[in-house]
Each structure stands twice: as structure tokens, then as C-alpha cells.
Scaffold this motif. Structure first.
Motif, mmCIF file in Angstrom:
data_model
loop_
_atom_site.group_PDB
_atom_site.id
_atom_site.type_symbol
_atom_site.label_atom_id
_atom_site.label_comp_id
_atom_site.label_asym_id
_atom_site.label_seq_id
_atom_site.Cartn_x
_atom_site.Cartn_y
_atom_site.Cartn_z
ATOM 1 N N GLY A 1 0.844 -1.189 0.000
ATOM 2 C CA GLY A 1 0.000 0.000 0.000
ATOM 3 C C GLY A 1 0.874 1.231 0.000
ATOM 4 N N GLY A 2 0.246 2.403 -0.146
ATOM 5 C CA GLY A 2 1.028 3.627 -0.111
ATOM 6 C C GLY A 2 0.227 4.820 -0.583
ATOM 7 N N THR A 3 0.855 5.992 -0.504
ATOM 8 C CA THR A 3 0.160 7.227 -0.880
ATOM 9 C C THR A 3 0.380 7.584 -2.337
ATOM 10 O OG1 THR A 3 2.115 8.419 -0.111
ATOM 11 C CG2 THR A 3 0.262 8.243 1.427
ATOM 12 N N HIS A 4 1.577 7.298 -2.846
ATOM 13 C CA HIS A 4 1.893 7.549 -4.253
ATOM 14 C C HIS A 4 3.133 6.752 -4.632
ATOM 15 C CE1 HIS A 4 4.033 10.594 -1.893
ATOM 16 N NE2 HIS A 4 4.846 10.844 -2.899
ATOM 17 N N GLY A 5 3.354 6.628 -5.925
ATOM 18 C CA GLY A 5 4.510 5.860 -6.365
ATOM 19 C C GLY A 5 4.820 6.132 -7.823
ATOM 20 N N VAL A 6 6.069 5.827 -8.209
ATOM 21 C CA VAL A 6 6.437 5.929 -9.620
ATOM 22 C C VAL A 6 7.170 4.656 -10.025
ATOM 23 C CG1 VAL A 6 6.614 8.451 -9.566
ATOM 24 C CG2 VAL A 6 8.660 7.094 -9.229
ATOM 25 N N GLY A 7 7.084 4.336 -11.302
ATOM 26 C CA GLY A 7 7.743 3.134 -11.795
ATOM 27 C C GLY A 7 8.352 3.389 -13.153
ATOM 28 N N HIS A 8 9.245 2.493 -13.541
ATOM 29 C CA HIS A 8 9.987 2.704 -14.783
ATOM 30 C C HIS A 8 10.318 1.361 -15.404
ATOM 31 C CE1 HIS A 8 13.616 3.672 -17.229
ATOM 32 N NE2 HIS A 8 13.044 4.852 -17.376
ATOM 33 N N THR A 9 10.175 1.255 -16.708
ATOM 34 C CA THR A 9 10.661 0.092 -17.440
ATOM 35 C C THR A 9 11.747 0.606 -18.378
ATOM 36 O OG1 THR A 9 9.057 0.301 -19.247
ATOM 37 C CG2 THR A 9 8.396 -1.040 -17.352
ATOM 38 N N ARG A 10 12.894 -0.050 -18.365
ATOM 39 C CA ARG A 10 14.066 0.542 -19.015
ATOM 40 C C ARG A 10 14.463 -0.171 -20.297
ATOM 41 N NH1 ARG A 10 20.299 0.539 -17.502
ATOM 42 N NH2 ARG A 10 20.909 2.364 -18.687
ATOM 43 N N MET A 11 14.686 0.618 -21.345
ATOM 44 C CA MET A 11 15.384 0.145 -22.536
ATOM 45 C C MET A 11 16.644 0.998 -22.583
ATOM 46 S SD MET A 11 13.989 -0.219 -26.428
ATOM 47 C CE MET A 11 12.763 -1.464 -26.035
ATOM 48 N N ALA A 12 17.766 0.397 -22.232
ATOM 49 C CA ALA A 12 18.988 1.163 -21.961
ATOM 50 C C ALA A 12 19.554 1.793 -23.223
ATOM 51 C CB ALA A 12 20.016 0.239 -21.334
ATOM 52 N N THR A 13 20.022 3.026 -23.102
ATOM 53 C CA THR A 13 20.717 3.683 -24.210
ATOM 54 C C THR A 13 22.062 4.240 -23.767
ATOM 55 O OG1 THR A 13 19.597 5.768 -23.755
ATOM 56 C CG2 THR A 13 18.622 4.352 -25.440
ATOM 57 N N GLU A 14 22.108 4.899 -22.593
ATOM 58 C CA GLU A 14 23.307 5.657 -22.218
ATOM 59 C C GLU A 14 24.246 4.908 -21.286
ATOM 60 O OE1 GLU A 14 23.680 9.230 -23.490
ATOM 61 O OE2 GLU A 14 22.428 8.005 -24.780
ATOM 62 N N SER A 15 23.808 3.848 -20.656
ATOM 63 C CA SER A 15 24.719 3.089 -19.788
ATOM 64 C C SER A 15 24.238 1.651 -19.687
ATOM 65 C CB SER A 15 24.830 3.743 -18.405
ATOM 66 O OG SER A 15 23.626 3.617 -17.699
ATOM 67 N N ALA A 16 25.061 0.783 -19.075
ATOM 68 C CA ALA A 16 24.852 -0.668 -19.121
ATOM 69 C C ALA A 16 23.568 -1.102 -18.406
ATOM 70 C CB ALA A 16 26.046 -1.361 -18.484
ATOM 71 N N VAL A 17 23.101 -2.308 -18.777
ATOM 72 C CA VAL A 17 21.932 -2.895 -18.112
ATOM 73 C C VAL A 17 22.405 -3.571 -16.830
ATOM 74 C CG1 VAL A 17 20.059 -4.563 -18.321
ATOM 75 C CG2 VAL A 17 20.750 -3.225 -20.311
ATOM 76 N N THR A 18 22.295 -2.850 -15.731
ATOM 77 C CA THR A 18 22.689 -3.363 -14.424
ATOM 78 C C THR A 18 21.615 -2.937 -13.429
ATOM 79 O OG1 THR A 18 23.856 -1.323 -13.886
ATOM 80 C CG2 THR A 18 25.163 -3.075 -14.888
ATOM 81 N N THR A 19 21.657 -3.533 -12.241
ATOM 82 C CA THR A 19 20.690 -3.146 -11.214
ATOM 83 C C THR A 19 20.832 -1.663 -10.891
ATOM 84 O OG1 THR A 19 20.871 -5.341 -10.300
ATOM 85 C CG2 THR A 19 19.869 -3.672 -8.896
ATOM 86 N N LEU A 20 22.076 -1.211 -10.740
ATOM 87 C CA LEU A 20 22.270 0.190 -10.365
ATOM 88 C C LEU A 20 21.958 1.153 -11.503
ATOM 89 C CD1 LEU A 20 25.433 0.143 -8.083
ATOM 90 C CD2 LEU A 20 23.030 0.203 -7.449
ATOM 91 N N GLY A 21 21.969 0.650 -12.744
ATOM 92 C CA GLY A 21 21.605 1.499 -13.884
ATOM 93 C C GLY A 21 20.104 1.594 -14.073
#
Lengths: 300, 228
Positions: A139-159
Motif C-alpha cells: 500500500g502507499g500514498t503515491h509511487g512511480v515506476g519505470h521500465t528501461r530500454m537502456a541507451t546511455e549506460s549498461a543494463v545493471t541493477t544500479l543502472g
């Protein structure tokens, strides 16, 4: 490409369903970003404690007896492990916990800190990321999410997005910045050092620095229009609200919907189709170079 | 009338049905339910079919339309009626960016607003927008007509060729090489014809201003370097 979703609830009775609704929105954006996914969810600690979300590549060793070792170091904390992430809730300061981690768990990264924010991100398909962290049950008051198709840096957890560079702040980005290297150097001069090579993290840190100078979210986003060069649609979360801004060319898509119950953002209308009452919502495309933001505290 | 419910039927099945009407069939009307923002709904029509889409669509609805009549009873995502060859596309709600881009013919009617880059690189299509349009609309438009009952955003008609632009409201700014031009009788007549085709009533052609190319950027001339 990349997909962005955001949901800000006005109707508190929807709060238990926030994670469920955001999960549907995120999964609908899978073909805009199948590389990685992430979600920042805002749900205040009932006792007003400090929350930290930790991420580890080897959670089974890093999170084993973390609670006990924290206690030995004089930090009383609850530890909730969710796959590769763990959420700490404590009366200690975030700085004290960071200092502990630096010596006792140097491989652990802090993805978010604050009073409300929890921030989960991983490589892989959005549906698997949602499942792995049990986002639907949050649950929560608000949230944001993202699905990534990488362009500028590697596909890593931190990216992966969201990026959090200040207490209860986070940013997700669709686009690519051209002047992130210069900005990174400027921020480094001010003592702000970043975790990844990602251009979007620079944008997040830029906004954090502007807000540290006393600007509110809206003012910081307006400065971003002058100082950031490149393509961007940003959705930014704070403890009490969220904001949206697109660059003046506005190539990166954005749709918003508002009802009495919520304000929602999606890279595409597809992300919004399961929301309650969407048929009668006010649906519009945010204008280029225009800052939008909603705030629970200001609305109250 | 065949009805396709996109919550249960794959989009490809519907789009392929539009292109494979059995010989001798008189059933040229289709209805689409639950489009839920799907991409490429009714793209690639090549026969004079009629399609009614009940809801909002995503990218590239009715793209490459050649002879169909498509009505979206909702709003449309980016690139609606992109590269239309002939036929009619009507959007009852709003349209996102680059509506009618590169269109070579036919009529696109948007009853709400269109966002940026409406009619970019248009090559013969006629576009009628009852609301406002966003920035960079009709960029490099080569031929055809763009009619806007509301206002136009920044840089209208930048680097325009011979597309003719008619705007009834305010123009935030004109792009490079785009200028206001006299409205001659043949323009008023064309405008009246387009408004009628788009089903617009109560609006007179005299309420519009015409914009077109100053023709300084067709060939490079050092004296016009400032215009780029």
C-alpha cells in the motif's frame, strides 16, 4: 524508449491498492522497456522512523543477521528482506546506518532513504521484478515506476530507475541527456558523487542539489528546463507529492489522467486503462516545457 | 457487420481481416471494441472499408490508410493516419504528436486538439483540426492543407514547401520561411470545401488567416543565410 508510470492517490481508500495498480501500469509498459524495471513507493513508517532500502548482489550473505549486527553497533532496526533488497526501519539517522554499512557491508548499496520511500529495482522483465519484490501487496500514498530500454549506460541493477539522490526524492526518466558529463563534474565540485554512470542519475542529483538550495520541487523542475540539455520526460517523487516535466521538443510521450480519486501518469494510454473510472477521467498530454506537480501537503 | 473485441481477439487477426475481405462479400463495415490504447489499430487498410473504433487507441492508428473510412470514438496516440494515401480518418477526441505525418492524400479530421508536429512533412493530405495544434506543426509540409479552428503552437510551418495552412485562432510563432499570405477567392473556396467535408458548420472561411512558404529556403542562397 523506456516506459514511465506514476500514480498519486487523492482518495485514501485506494491506498491499500497502490502497489497493485502500479504493477498493472508497469507491466503494460513492458515493450517500452524489457531490460529492467523499478518502482519507488511512498508509505510512511507509522512510528515516524527512518527508512532505508538496501540492495545487494548477494542478499543471502549480506542480509543474514543484519539486524543482530546493527544492534551490536547500537542501531535498533527492523529488517524486511524482499529478494535482493531489504528495508530497514530505525530511529537512528540514515548517516549512522550508512557508516555502519560502509564498514560492515561494503558491497551493499542504499537505493533510497527517507521517511516514506521504498525503492526496488532489478534487471529483468517488469512482471518478474514486480513478482520478486511483492509489489502488488504494497500500500502507499503515491509511487512511480519505470521500465528501461537502456541507451546511455549498461543494463545493471544500479543502472535501473528510479534514482534517489536525496531523502524521499526519486526520479525516473525517458530520454537521454547530452550534457550529463559536464553536470556530473559540476555536482562533484559541490561534493555530490553518484553511484552509477547513468545520465538520469545526474538529473536526479541535479534536482536534489537545487532543492537543497531551498527551491521547491516546482522551482527545481523549472531550473532543469534551463540547465539540462537533451530529451527528457521526467516524473519525480517527493515525500508528499510528484511532479512531471517534459523538455521543450517533447518527443518522449506522456499521457496524464485525473479524477477525484487520483492523478496518473503513463508513457502511453495503455498504462492507464485499468485504473478505476478511467472512462470518465480528464485525460491530457502534458505540454512541453511546463512543470506539473501535485502535493498532498499543499492540497491538504 | 463483423465486430472485433480486442480484449479477446489478437490485433493482427483484425488487421488481417481488413485486408482479406472474401470475394463477393458486401460486408465492408467493421467495429472494434476495447482497443485500450493498442498500437496500429486498422493500419494498412487497402480497400474502401468502414471501421468504427469504440475507445482510445495508441500509436499509428489507421497508418497508411488507402481508401478506408476510420472513426476513432476516443483519442489517438502518436502518428494517427501516418502516411495516409486516401480515405478519411476521424478522431472524435484528441490526437497526440505527428498526426497525419507524411500523408499523401485523404482527409484527417481531429475534433479535439492535436499536439506537436501535426502534419509534419505532409505531402498532399488534408487535415482539419477543430481544436488547437502544438509546436512544429506542418514542418517541411510539401503539399495539402492544414486547417486549424483553434490556435497553433510555436514554429508553425517551419521550412515549409507548398502546403497551405489556415488558422482561425492565434499563432504563437511562425517557423523559418513561413509567412502570412493573402486569402484569395480560390483559398476561401477551398477552405469552405474542406470545412464542409469535415462536417464543420457555423464557421466562415473569412475567419481564417492563410500561411505559406516565403520560398527563400528552396535553394541555398547566401543572402538568405539568416532565414535558416
Amino acid at each position: 524508449m523506456c516506459g514511465i508510470v506514476g500514480l498519486f492517490l487523492k482518495d485514501r481508500t485506494l491506498e491499500p491498492r497502490l502497489g497493485d495498480m502500479l504493477s498493472d501500469m508497469l507491466i503494460a509498459m513492458t515493450d517500452r522497456g524489457p531490460d529492467s524495471a523499478g518502482i519507488a513507493i511512498y508509505r510512511p513508517s507509522p512510528e515516524g522512523k527512518t527508512k532505508l532500502t538496501l540492495q545487494s548482489a548477494s542478499p543471502e550473505t549480506d542480509f543474514a543477521d543484519l539486524r543482530g549486527e546493527l544492534l551490536e553497533a547500537g542501531i535498533a532496526a527492523s529488517v524486511t528482506v524482499r529478494s535482493t533488497h531489504a528495508v530497514l526501519e530505525t530511529d537512528a539517522t540514515a548517516e549512522k546506518v550508512r557508516a555502519f554499512l560502509a564498514t560492515h557491508r561494503p558491497a551493499v548499496r542504499v537505493t533510497g532513504t527517507g521517511r516514506s520511500i521504498e525503492l526496488y529495482k532489478e534487471t529483468g522483465l517488469p512482471k518478474d521484478v514486480v513478482e520478486r519484490f511483492g509489489v502488488r501487496g504494497m500500500g502507499g500514498t503515491h509511487g512511480v515506476g519505470h521500465t528501461r530500454m537502456a541507451t546511455e549506460s549498461a543494463v545493471t541493477t544500479l543502472g535501473a530507475h528510479p534514482f534517489s539522490t536525496g531523502a524521499d526524492q526519486c526520479l525516473v526518466h525517458n530520454g537521454s541527456l547530452s550534457n550529463h558529463s559536464n553536470l556530473r563534474r559540476t555536482l562533484a565540485h559541490e561534493g555530490i558523487n553518484l553511484e552509477s554512470q547513468n545520465d538520469s542519475e545526474v538529473a536526479a542529483a541535479y534536482l536534489t542539489a537545487e532543492m537543497a538550495r531551498g527551491k521547491d520541487l516546482g522551482e527545481a523542475l523549472n531550473s532543469a528546463l534551463d540547465d539540462l540539455d537533451g530529451f527528457f520526460t521526467f516524473v519525480v517523487g517527493t515525500q508528499s507529492g510528484f511532479g512531471v516535466v517534459r523538455d521543450p521538443i517533447a518527443c518522449k510521450p506522456a499521457v496524464m489522467a485525473e479524477t477525484d480519486q487520483y492523478v496518473a501518469f503513463g508513457s502511453e494510454y495503455r498504462a492507464l486503462v485499468n485504473l478505476p473510472g478511467i472512462e470518465n477521467a480528464r485525460v491530457w498530454e502534458p505540454e512541453p516545457a511546463t512543470v506539473y506537480f501535485w502535493d498532498h501537503e499543499k492540497a491538504a | 457487420m463483423p465486430v472485433f473485441d480486442l480484449s479477446t481477439t489478437p490485433l493482427r487477426e483484425f488487421n488481417s481481416a481488413l485486408r482479406n475481405i472474401p470475394e463477393g462479400s458486401n460486408d465492408f463495415s467493421f467495429e472494434v471494441l476495447n482497443p485500450r490504447g493498442s498500437h496500429a489499430v486498422a493500419a494498412g487498410i487497402d480497400t474502401p472499408v468502414t471501421v468504427d473504433v469504440q475507445g482510445s487507441v495508441g500509436y499509428y492508428c489507421a497508418g497508411m490508410n488507402d481508401g478506408g473510412i476510420v472513426t476513432v470514438h476516443g483519442s489517438a496516440g502518436p502518428g494517427v493516419a501516418e502516411n495516409m494515401m486516401s480515405g478519411t480518418v476521424v478522431v472524435e477526441g484528441d490526437a497526440s504528436q505527428y498526426a497525419g505525418a507524411t500523408g499523401r492524400g485523404g482527409l484527417l479530421v481531429i475534433r479535439g486538439n492535436a499536439s506537436s508536429r501535426c502534419g509534419i512533412s505532409m505531402k498532399g493530405i488534408d487535415i482539419v483540426v477543430l481544436g488547437n495544434i502544438g509546436h512544429m506543426s506542418a514542418f517541411m509540409g510539401q503539399s495539402g492543407h492544414l486547417v486549424v479552428l483553434g490556435d497553433a503552437g510555436e514554429a508553425l510551418g517551419d521550412s515549409l514547401y507548398e502546403a497551405k495552412l489556415f488558422v482561425r485562432g492565434k499563432v504563437k510563432s511562425l517557423g523559418a520561411d513561413c509567412v502570412e499570405k493573402d486569402m484569395r477567392p480560390e483559398h476561401l473556396a477551398k477552405l469552405a470545401e474542406l470545412l464542409e467535408k469535415a462536417g464543420v458548420s457555423g464557421v466562415r472561411p473569412e475567419e481564417f488567416k492563410r500561411y505559406g512558404s516565403a520560398r527563400k529556403l528552396y535553394n541555398f542562397n547566401i543572402d538568405n543565410a539568416d532565414a535558416y
